[in-house]
Motif scaffolding. Sequence first.
Motif, PDB file in Angstrom:
ATOM      1  N   ALA A 911     -10.204   3.143   9.230  1.00 42.22           N
ATOM      2  CA  ALA A 911      -8.567   3.658   9.428  1.00 42.22           C
ATOM      3  C   ALA A 911      -7.480   2.578   9.338  1.00 42.22           C
ATOM      4  CB  ALA A 911      -8.860   3.829  11.418  1.00 42.22           C
ATOM      5  N   GLU A 912      -6.237   3.239   9.367  1.00 43.37           N
ATOM      6  CA  GLU A 912      -5.282   2.801   8.811  1.00 43.37           C
ATOM      7  C   GLU A 912      -3.687   3.847   9.052  1.00 43.37           C
ATOM      8  OE1 GLU A 912      -4.804  -0.199   5.310  1.00 43.37           O
ATOM      9  OE2 GLU A 912      -2.968   1.581   5.132  1.00 43.37           O
ATOM     10  N   ILE A 913      -3.004   3.422   9.830  1.00 50.53           N
ATOM     11  CA  ILE A 913      -1.686   3.755  10.371  1.00 50.53           C
ATOM     12  C   ILE A 913      -0.547   2.609   9.289  1.00 50.53           C
ATOM     13  CG2 ILE A 913      -0.960   2.931  12.114  1.00 50.53           C
ATOM     14  CD1 ILE A 913      -0.144   5.808  12.783  1.00 50.53           C
ATOM     15  N   GLY A 914       0.504   3.644   8.753  1.00 51.63           N
ATOM     16  CA  GLY A 914       1.567   3.073   8.093  1.00 51.63           C
ATOM     17  C   GLY A 914       3.349   3.784   8.187  1.00 51.63           C
ATOM     18  N   PHE A 915       3.712   2.452   8.585  1.00 49.06           N
ATOM     19  CA  PHE A 915       4.774   2.831   7.986  1.00 49.06           C
ATOM     20  C   PHE A 915       5.563   2.722   7.235  1.00 49.06           C
ATOM     21  CE2 PHE A 915       2.875   1.963  12.585  1.00 49.06           C
ATOM     22  CZ  PHE A 915       3.193   3.257  13.100  1.00 49.06           C
ATOM     23  N   SER A 916       6.350   3.446   6.605  1.00 48.51           N
ATOM     24  CA  SER A 916       7.632   3.486   5.337  1.00 48.51           C
ATOM     25  C   SER A 916       9.323   3.783   6.587  1.00 48.51           C
ATOM     26  CB  SER A 916       7.967   5.254   4.143  1.00 48.51           C
ATOM     27  OG  SER A 916       8.466   4.398   3.556  1.00 48.51           O
ATOM     28  N   ILE A 917       9.775   2.139   5.562  1.00 46.62           N
ATOM     29  CA  ILE A 917      11.061   2.011   5.653  1.00 46.62           C
ATOM     30  C   ILE A 917      12.030   2.096   4.660  1.00 46.62           C
ATOM     31  CG2 ILE A 917      12.932   0.601   6.678  1.00 46.62           C
ATOM     32  CD1 ILE A 917      10.573  -0.799   8.243  1.00 46.62           C
ATOM     33  N   ASN A 918      12.882   2.888   5.260  1.00 46.64           N
ATOM     34  CA  ASN A 918      14.175   2.965   3.951  1.00 46.64           C
ATOM     35  C   ASN A 918      13.351   2.932   2.792  1.00 46.64           C
ATOM     36  OD1 ASN A 918      16.254   3.075   2.808  1.00 46.64           O
ATOM     37  ND2 ASN A 918      16.385   0.272   2.569  1.00 46.64           N
ATOM     38  N   ASP A 919      13.166   4.253   2.627  1.00 41.97           N
ATOM     39  CA  ASP A 919      12.044   4.889   0.797  1.00 41.97           C
ATOM     40  C   ASP A 919      11.075   3.912   1.059  1.00 41.97           C
ATOM     41  OD1 ASP A 919      11.326   6.895  -0.178  1.00 41.97           O
ATOM     42  OD2 ASP A 919      13.290   6.438  -1.636  1.00 41.97           O
ATOM     43  N   ASP A 920      10.710   3.800   1.541  1.00 41.32           N
ATOM     44  CA  ASP A 920       9.489   2.627   0.920  1.00 41.32           C
ATOM     45  C   ASP A 920       9.556   0.934   0.549  1.00 41.32           C
ATOM     46  OD1 ASP A 920       6.949   3.523   1.663  1.00 41.32           O
ATOM     47  OD2 ASP A 920       6.512   4.503  -0.218  1.00 41.32           O
TER      48      ASP A 920
END
Length: 967
Positions: A911-920
Motif C-alpha cells: 500500500a502507498e499514499i502520495g501527496f502532490s505539492i505545487n502541481d507535482d
Amino acid sequence: MTSAIVQSDRQRRRAKFAAAAASISLAALVWPTMAQAQDAEDVAAETEADSAGDIIVTGSRISRKDADSVGVLLTITSEDIARSGTSSIGELLQKIPSAGVSLNSNGTQGTSYGASSINLRYLGGAEGSGNRVLVLVDGHRWVDGVGQRGFRDFVDLNTLPQGMIDGIEVLKDGASAIYGADAIAGVVNIKTVQPFDGLRGSVRAGVTSRGDGAEVGGMLTVGKTWDRASVILSGSYFKSRPIRTDARELTTLTLVPQTAVGNNPNGLFILPGLANNAYFGTAAGFASSANPIVLNNGAAIGAGNQADNAFHVGALPGDAYNTQAQGIYSTGPSERYGVYGRFDYELTEDATIKIEGVYNRRKSNQLFSPVLLDVGGTAGTVRGFAIPNNQAFNPFGTANGVPAANAIGFAANSAWRIRKVMSDVGNRNNAQDVETFRISVGVDGILPIMGGEWRWDVFGSYSKNSIHTTAENGINYDNLFLGLGSPATCAANAGCVPINLFAPMTAQQADYIRFTSREYNRTELYNAAFNITGNLFDLPAGPVALAVGYEYRQNRGFDAPDPIVNAPPIYLNAALYTKTTGQTRTSTVGSYDLHEAYGELNIPIFKDQPFAQSLDVSLAARYSDYSTVGSKTTLKAGIGYRPIEDILLRGTYSQGFRAPSILELYQGARQTSFQGTDPCNGGATANPSLPGCSGVPTGYNQANFNLNGLIPGVISGNTGLKPETADTFSAGIAISPRAVRGLSLTVDYYKIKIKDAIASQSPTQIMQLCALRGGVFCDLIIRDAGTGAILQLLQGAQNLNAVETDGVDATLRYDFNTGIGRFTTMVDASYLNSFKTTAPNPAGGDPIIDERAGKGDQPRSTYPRWKGQASLGWIGDTVDMTLRARYIGPTTDRVNAVKDDRTRSIIYTDAEIGFSINDDAARFNLGINNLFDKQPPASYANAPINYDIYTYDARGRFFYARFSVKM
C-alpha cells in the motif's frame, strides 16, 4: 529570414521528436502495461501528437505511428518505477508474472553475490540466470556481468545507475531476427532519460518492522538544453543493510532434522586409543566412530589422566548445533553509486551526435557460518594429518603431563577424525567490489531518399565490468598441518604456531591458519552498429516500411583465480586435496566476435475496408556470423489484424538462436559446493529400491559430511558446444472497446521450443538419476567407499536437452474518472501450462522427460502454474493512493517427514499514499510493502534457508518514505 526559417524547422523537428516520445504511452491501450493512466485531456493531446511523429518501440527497428505489428509488450514508465515500492530494477522486473527465478537476493544461500538478473519464462540456462533474455539500453547491448567465482554470461542489472533510467519496455516474445542472439525468451530494453531543462531529484528510505534490512537511496539529475545542444548529468546512490537468518523464525533452523551429532564449536572427536583406556579410565567405545566425544561447555582440560574428564560422548539433543544462527545473511548488505552523463549536439539540420558516459560501482558481501572443519588421518573429508603425542595441545600427550608410555598420538595412517566449527577463526565473508565503465558515441539523422525521410543512426561503444573479490576466514591446510605436527617441524618453519583443535584457540593460533583469497575477473564489450529505416513505396493501405542494419560485436572475458588457492598443498596428497578451504578453478580466458546484418519489412495489406479495419504483416531476417560457431540465419513473421477498431488479433512466429557464451565455452574447471539432497541418505539398507545406492554404507548421513551436507563438485566449460536454436509462437487478442473508455483486455498464448539447449543437469537431477537407474548414470558421482559421502559431482554444459514451455498471459485494465478523482485498476496474470526438459537416456531407450510446471522440489527452482499481480489506484487533486497485490501459486515440495509435500501459495500486499505539492513540483510518498507481514511458504527442498530466495521475499513488513522534486 533564413535564420528564422531554420529555427522554425528545428523547433518543428524537436516538437516532432517530443510528440513521438509522448505517443509511446498509447501502447497502454493495446498491450499489458504498468503505466498510470492519464486523464482524458492528456490522452487527447497524445492522440493529436501521434499524428505528427513516428516512434520506435522495442521489438521492431521500423519507425511507425503505432506498434500494432509488434508482439506482446509491457511498458514501465519512470512514474511506475517511482511508485513501485521497489529499490532496484531487478526487484521490479522480478514481480512480472512471466518472470521466473532470478538473481535478486543477495543472500548467503544463493549465487547472486550482489548481482541482479531478469529470467523471463524460466528459460535461463542456470539457476536465476538471464542468459536467454536480451537486455538492451536504448536498443544497444550492455556488457555482461562479473561474479565472485568467475564472470557471468548475462547482464547484471545492478551495473546500471538508476538515475539514468527513464523507462523500461519488456518484449515477452522471441526477437533474434531483430536484435540477434540471446533474445529467445524476450527482450528488456531500458530507456535512458531524455534531454530536458531543470532538475529532478528524489530520496528514499525504508526499514522492516523488525528494524533490520534498512535501505537508503537517492538520485539527482540535472538537464540543460540550448539551441543546438543539451547536457544531462545524473548521480545515483543506494545502500542496504543485512537481514540475518536468525532474525526470522522460518530461516533460523533448517527444516531437515538433525539425526546425529554434527559439527559444533566444541568439536566432535574420533580418537583411536581412548576407548577402554586403562590409564585414562575411559569406557569401552569412548571416542570411537560410533561414540565420538565432545568437549564439555566451558571445560578446562585437566592434566595427565584427568584430560578425558573434559569430554563426553556426544548425543542429541544436548549437542545439537545450529549453524544457521551464526550471523548468516538471509539478505546481505549492498552499496552502489553511479554517474551518467550525456551530451547531444546538432551537427547539422539533419544530424545529431550523442555522447554518453557511465560509471557505476557496487560493493556487496555475504556472511557464512565459520568453516566446518573435517580433518583426520585415514578418516574425515581431508585426510593425511597427524597429531604426535608430544604436540603442544594434544590433551592425551606428553605436553599435558601424560607419561610417554601412556601418551596417545594420532598418526596419518590412523582412523582419527576431528570435526569442528571454526568459530575462533570467524564467520566466512565473501565481498565484492564491482566497477562498470561505458562510453558510447552515436550519430543519428534524416536522409531524403526516394522522396521520403529515412532515419539513420551510427553507434559505437566500449564497456567493461571488473570485480575484485575476497573470501575471508578460510583455512590454510598447510599451516594447519604444520601447527598440528611435531614441535620440531613447526619450529623449523618460520612463523609456525602450534594449533589447538581440542579447546578454544588463541588469536595468534587463529591468525596462523586463517586464509583470505583474493580474485579478479572482468568482461568487455566492443560494439558498433548502423541502422536505417524508411518507406520504400506506398500501397493502398499505406507505406511499405523497411529497416536494415549491420552490427559488429566483440565479447571478452578474463578470470584470474587466487594463485594460493590453486597451488597444490605441500604436505597433503595434492591429487586429492587443496591447499586451502577455498574452491580451486583454472583461469578462464576467452573471446569471440561476430558480424550481423538484418532486414525488416512492415507491409500493410489493407486498411479501412468494409470487412476489416486493417491487416499488417511484418517480416524480419538476420544473418549472424560468429568466430566460434559459424553462421546462422533467423527469421520472424508477425501479423496484426483488426476486424474492427476495438479488437486486435495478433500472432508471431520467430526463430531463436543463441551461441554458446564465453563462460559456457571456456570456463576453467572450478570447484564448487552444490545444494541438494542425496537420495541415498541412510545407505543401501534404507533404500533397497534404489540400485544406484548399492554399496553405500548403512547409516550414511549426508549432513555429517562436506560442510553440513553440501555436495562438493566441479563445473567446467565445453569448447565442443554448438548453438542452440528455438521456435517461438505467440497468438493473442487485445480488446479496447471505444464504448468503455479506459478498458482494455489482452490475452496471449505462447509456446517456445529450444533445440540443442545448452544446459547442465542440476546436482539433484544427477543424484536422482544415479540412485534410480545406477550404472552409467553414476559415472558423474564419486563416493567415498568407506563412508558413502560424495567426494565429487561433475557438472558441465552440453547440447543435451530440448526445452519446451507454453502458457498464457492475460491483462485486464480499467481506468475511469469520477467526481472524486480518477481510478486505475489492473490485473496481470500468467499461467504456466508446461515447462518440459527432454534429455537423452545414456542407457538407451526412451528419453528422460522432466516436467517442472507446478513443481518446487529442487533448490531455488520454483515453477508455480499461476502467478499474478493486481493494483487499484486512486488519483485526486493533491493526494493519490495505490493498493497492490502479488500472487504466487502453490508448488510441490520434496517428500519429507517434517511437513507435507506442498509449498503453499502466498499473496504479498503493498500500500502507498502520495501527496502532490505545487502541481507535482514536489511529491511525498509513504508506503508499506508486505502489509500483512507474510513470510515465504516453507520449503523442505530449499533447506537450510527453507525458502526459494529467488522467488520469495523473507524480509517481511517493510516501511518506506520517498520525497521527490522537479524544477
